[in-house]
Design a protein around this motif. Structure first.
Motif, PDB file in Angstrom:
ATOM      1  N   GLN A 143       1.018   1.935   5.533  1.00 49.62           N
ATOM      2  CA  GLN A 143       0.539   1.019   6.573  1.00 49.62           C
ATOM      3  C   GLN A 143       1.288  -0.304   6.512  1.00 49.62           C
ATOM      4  OE1 GLN A 143      -4.005   1.372   6.252  1.00 49.62           O
ATOM      5  NE2 GLN A 143      -3.578   1.381   8.431  1.00 49.62           N
ATOM      6  N   ASP A 184       0.845  -1.203   0.000  1.00 48.65           N
ATOM      7  CA  ASP A 184       0.000   0.000   0.000  1.00 48.65           C
ATOM      8  C   ASP A 184       0.876   1.248   0.000  1.00 48.65           C
ATOM      9  OD1 ASP A 184      -2.146  -1.647   0.171  1.00 48.65           O
ATOM     10  OD2 ASP A 184      -2.783  -1.032   2.183  1.00 48.65           O
ATOM     11  N   ASP A 210       0.056   4.006   1.532  1.00 50.42           N
ATOM     12  CA  ASP A 210      -0.237   4.859   2.679  1.00 50.42           C
ATOM     13  C   ASP A 210       0.686   4.563   3.858  1.00 50.42           C
ATOM     14  OD1 ASP A 210      -1.145   2.427   3.503  1.00 50.42           O
ATOM     15  OD2 ASP A 210      -3.215   3.023   3.807  1.00 50.42           O
ATOM     16  N   ARG A 256      -2.020   4.808   9.138  1.00 43.76           N
ATOM     17  CA  ARG A 256      -1.838   5.539   7.905  1.00 43.76           C
ATOM     18  C   ARG A 256      -0.907   6.699   8.147  1.00 43.76           C
ATOM     19  NH1 ARG A 256      -4.320   6.908   3.415  1.00 43.76           N
ATOM     20  NH2 ARG A 256      -5.397   5.171   2.481  1.00 43.76           N
ATOM     21  N   ARG A 270       0.920  -3.713  12.018  1.00 41.37           N
ATOM     22  CA  ARG A 270       0.488  -2.787  10.977  1.00 41.37           C
ATOM     23  C   ARG A 270       0.442  -1.372  11.527  1.00 41.37           C
ATOM     24  NH1 ARG A 270      -1.789  -2.823   5.849  1.00 41.37           N
ATOM     25  NH2 ARG A 270      -3.666  -1.599   5.515  1.00 41.37           N
TER      26      ARG A 270
END
Ligand code: UDP
Ligand code: MG
Length: 324
Positions: A105, A101, A103, A207, A204
Motif C-alpha cells: 500500500q 508496509d 502489503d 492492498r 495510497r
C-alpha cells in the motif's frame, strides 16, 4: 566490521513488518529491489515477522537464503504493528531507515524521493496520502475526521493523513529509540522527536493481496491510543464537564427554592428526579471512564515488561557485522 570502513556508500535500512502477508511478500520484495536499484546506496532489509500464522516466515527465509542483505526478526507472537515496527527499528544499522508496509500500500517506488529529501538534509521525510484507494468510504471519512481531531487535541502536531511510511535519519532514529513507552502510537512518536521534517505526497494504493488486519474495534483502540498518548485534554474536559454540571445543578436548586417560596409550587416529583439521576450518573461514569483510560495506561507502563520478545533472528551481513 572490516568492510564497513572501506565502503563509502551510505546504508539504507528498510523496516518492513509483516503479519500474515504470504500472498504479497515475494511481490513486495521484487518491487522493492526494482525501486531501489538505481539509488546510489547500500541496502538492508529488515523483515519483522509479527507472529504470522501462515507461511510468511518461510517466504522470508527463502528470500534471506538468496539475499544476504535481509535480516529476519521473528517475534514470539503477534505484538501488533506498532511494536513490530519498533523491533525492526531497534535492529536497523543504516544511516537512514525507511518504514514501509509489506502489503504494497506504500509504493516502494517512492523511496528514491524519500532518500532525495534526506540527501537534501532533512531528518524526517513523511509520505502524506492525498488519496486512499480501495478503502471503504467509512474508513476514509472517520480517518479524515480523526486526524484533524487529533491534530487539534494533541500537544504536538502529528501530521495529518500520514501513515507510518517515512524515512528517518540516523539522528532522528536514535532519538526515537530512546522512547521506550509501552503504548506506542508510532505516528505520534515520529512527530514527537522533532528534527527537520518535510513531506512528499502520494496516492495510497490498494492492498496487493490479503486483507487489512484492522477491524473497527482495533481502529477505535488505535484512535484512543493516539489521543491518550499525546494529550491530557480529555482529562481536562472531564473536570470542565463536572464543573458545568455542578453549576447547572446549583442554578436548578436556586430556581426550585425561589419557585417554592414565591409561588408555593410543589416540588416536581418522579420524572425530574429520574432525569437528574441518570444525567448526573452518566456524567460521572463518563469522567470515571476517561480517568480509567489514562490509569490503565499508567498501569501498563509501570509493569515494565519488555516491548517484545524475539524467537529467532536471521541476520543480514550488516547485522552480523555488529557485535551485539
Ligand atoms: N502488521 C503487523 N502486525 C499486525 C498487523 C499488521 O506487522 O498485527 C503489518 C501488516 O503486515 C502490514 C502493515 O502492518 O505490512 C499494515 O497493516 P494493514 O495493511 O493491515 O493496515 P492498513 O494498511 O489497513 O492500515
Ligand atoms: Mg495495509
Amino acid at each position: 566490521m572490516e568492510s564497513k570502513e572501506s565502503d563509502a556508500k551510505d546504508l539504507l535500512s528498510i523496516v518492513a513488518p509483516a503479519y500474515n502477508e504470504e500472498a504479497g511478500l515475494d511481490k513486495f520484495y521484487s518491487r522493492l529491489i526494482g525501486a531501489v536499484k538505481d539509488i546510489d546506496i547500500n541496502l538492508e532489509i529488515i523483515y519483522v515477522n509479527d507472529g504470522s500464522q501462515d507461511s510468511t516466515l518461510e517466504i522470508m527465509s527463502k528470500q534471506h537464503e538468496k539475499d544476504s542483505r535481509i535480516t529476519i526478526i521473528d517475534l514470539s507472537r503477534n505484538f501488533g504493528k506498532e511494536i513490530a515496527l519498533t523491533a525492526g527499528l531497534d535492529h536497523a544499522s543504516g544511516d537512514a531507515v525507511v518504514v514501509i508496509d509489506t502489503d504494497l500500500q506504500d509504493p516502494p517506488e517512492l523511496i528514491s524521493q524519500l532518500v532525495e529529501k534526506w540527501n537534501q538534509g532533512f531528518d524526517v521525510v513523511n509520505a502524506k496520502r492525498t488519496k486512499r484507494n480501495g478503502e471503504s468510504a467509512f474508513k476514509k471519512i472517520t480517518s479524515y475526521i480523526y486526524y484533524r481531531f487529533l491534530y487539534q487535541m494533541s500537544d504536538i502536531k502529528i501530521p495529518k493523513d500520514t501513515g507510518d511510511f517515512r524515512l528517518l535519519s540516523r539522528n532522528a532514529l536514535d532519538a526515537l529509540l530512546e522512547l521506550r513507552e509501552k503504548h506506542r502510537y508510532m505516528k505520534g512518536l515520529f512527530a514527537w522527536v522533532g528534527y527537520s521534517q518535510t513531506e512528499i505526497t502520494y496516492e495510497r494504493d490498494q492492498r496487493y493481496a490479503g486483507e487489512t488486519k484492522w477491524n473497527f474495534l482495533g481502529l477505535v483502540d488505535l484512535a484512543f491510543e493516539g489521543l491518550t498518548s499525546f494529550s491530557v485534554l480529555p482529562l481536562r474536559l472531564a473536570s470542565l464537564l463536572g464543573f458545568v454540571t455542578a453549576f447547572l445543578g446549583l442554578a436548578f436548586a436556586v430556581i426550585i427554592i425561589i419557585k417554592k417560596i414565591m409561588f408555593g409550587d410543589p416540588v416536581a416529583g418522579y420524572p425530574s428526579i429520574v432525569v437528574l439521576i441518570t444525567f448526573i450518573g452518566g456524567i460521572q461514569l463518563l469522567a470515571l471512564g476517561i480517568i480509567g483510560e489514562y490509569l490503565g495506561r499508567v498501569f501498563n507502563e509501570t509493569k515494565n515488561r519488555p516491548l517484545y520478545l524475539i524467537k529467532d533472528i536471521k541476520p543480514s551481513d550488516y547485522l552480523s557485522g555488529l557485535d551485539e
